[in-house]
Design an enzyme around this catalytic site. Structure first.
Site, PDB file in Angstrom:
ATOM      1  N   GLY A 152      -3.802 -58.749 -19.850  1.00 24.86           N
ATOM      2  CA  GLY A 152      -3.209 -58.652 -21.184  1.00 24.86           C
ATOM      3  C   GLY A 152      -2.475 -57.344 -21.395  1.00 24.86           C
ATOM      4  CG  LEU A 179     -12.018 -55.370 -24.626  1.00 25.13           C
ATOM      5  CD1 LEU A 179     -12.360 -55.102 -23.177  1.00 25.13           C
ATOM      6  CD2 LEU A 179     -10.609 -54.932 -24.927  1.00 25.13           C
ATOM      7  CE  LYS A 212      -7.458 -53.610 -31.951  1.00 26.36           C
ATOM      8  NZ  LYS A 212      -8.432 -53.387 -30.874  1.00 26.36           N
ATOM      9  CB  SER A 256     -13.885 -60.096 -38.298  1.00 25.49           C
ATOM     10  OG  SER A 256     -14.122 -58.733 -38.076  1.00 25.49           O
ATOM     11  CG  ASN A 287      -9.425 -48.828 -33.416  1.00 23.61           C
ATOM     12  OD1 ASN A 287      -9.151 -47.630 -33.499  1.00 23.61           O
ATOM     13  ND2 ASN A 287     -10.652 -49.255 -33.178  1.00 23.61           N
ATOM     14  N   GLY A 304      -1.576 -56.215 -24.869  1.00 23.30           N
ATOM     15  CA  GLY A 304      -1.575 -55.867 -26.297  1.00 23.30           C
ATOM     16  C   GLY A 304      -2.157 -54.493 -26.576  1.00 23.30           C
ATOM     17  N   GLY A 305      -2.466 -54.248 -27.848  1.00 20.13           N
ATOM     18  CA  GLY A 305      -2.978 -52.942 -28.279  1.00 20.13           C
ATOM     19  C   GLY A 305      -4.281 -52.566 -27.611  1.00 20.13           C
ATOM     20  CE1 TYR A 364     -17.461 -60.326 -32.854  1.00 17.47           C
ATOM     21  CE2 TYR A 364     -15.545 -59.249 -31.895  1.00 17.47           C
ATOM     22  CZ  TYR A 364     -16.158 -59.890 -32.960  1.00 17.47           C
ATOM     23  OH  TYR A 364     -15.469 -60.096 -34.125  1.00 17.47           O
ATOM     24  CB  SER A 407     -15.285 -55.162 -38.915  1.00 17.73           C
ATOM     25  OG  SER A 407     -14.766 -54.910 -37.642  1.00 17.73           O
TER      26      SER A 407
END
Length: 246
Positions: free
Chosen positions: A128, A207, A69, A19, A90, A130-131, A209, A21
């Site tokens: 897709g 989406l 999410k 991740s 999120n 999903g969230g 990265y 973040s």
């Protein structure tokens, strides 16, 4: 000199070793000289473990990623208007001992989309359900862009990947990958599109990265399409989350 109170943040997800973040916020804390701030990855096999995270009195906020999410919504005391409309969260913060669920993906995507799209388009295809897909759909509709959702298990109003043809790719020039297909380390995966039909009028927004250029993007580049990854969106949504916690 009074010791600063410890402030903890974190990311809730599954398989989040790679991740963005944690590294992003740790660098931010260092640049701001916030040596009392810490960011942790909460890699949960099951959301039943979520409540134990909340027992930490130093926790001031959380990010939420795949695959939680939408699933995390029942654990939230109150949703912001946007999060409620989208049905996905999120970002989590706390207010009067209540768990508040918000969605900063919509801010991130809107900023990234305006940077990517230099001309007005009227139709977009979302891969897709999903969230993330829900947040993308919300932003597009707010910008008067019609959407077509593509799924391996389509519901009413959605289509299957097998139904995508040349006509649809012409009518829906913007294609947004909201699936995790192609995310590192599984970089050889990609959504099952008829890539041979893509042309220079198409825009491919991934989406993902990591890697910077996914196989989805490479296939588009090979056909002359304009492409982008999700890094700009990710940074913008992270900054919007930070404003809620600061």
């Amino acid at each position: 000199m009074e010791k600063k109170k410890i402030r903890k943040l974190g990311l809730v997800g599954r398989g989040i070793k790679y991740s963005f973040s944690k590294k992003y916020f740790e660098k931010k804390f260092k640049n701001l000289n916030y040596n009392n701030f810490f960011y942790k990855n909460y890699d949960l096999k099951n959301l039943s473990e979520f409540k134990s995270i909340l027992n930490d009195n130093d926790l001031i906020g959380l990010n939420v990623t795949i695959p939680y999410k939408e699933k995390i919504v029942p654990y939230i005391d109150k949703l912001t208007t946007n999060a409620e409309k989208i049905g996905a969260v999120n970002t989590i913060y706390f207010e009067n001992k209540k768990i508040i669920g918000d969605n900063t993906d919509i801010i991130g995507f809107e900023i990234a989309l305006k940077s990517f799209m230099k001309k007005k388009i009227y139709n977009a295809m979302i891969l897709g359900t999903g969230g993330a897909s829900k947040a993308i759909n919300f932003v597009l509709k707010n910008n008067d862009i019609n959407t077509l959702i593509v799924s391996r298990k389509p519901k009413k109003g959605q289509i299957h990947y097998k139904e995508i043809n040349k006509e649809l790719l012409l009518r829906y020039p913007l294609i947004i990958n909201c699936t995790p297909l192609g995310t590192a380390p599984r970089v050889n995966e990609l959504p099952p599109l008829p890539y041979e039909l893509i042309n220079s009028d198409n825009y491919l927004f991934d989406l993902i990265y990591n890697p910077k250029i996914t196989l989805f993007m490479k296939k588009g580049l090979n056909k002359g399409a304009k492409v982008t990854n999700g890094l700009k969106m990710l940074i913008a949504q992270a900054e919007a989350s930070w404003k809620l916690w600061e």
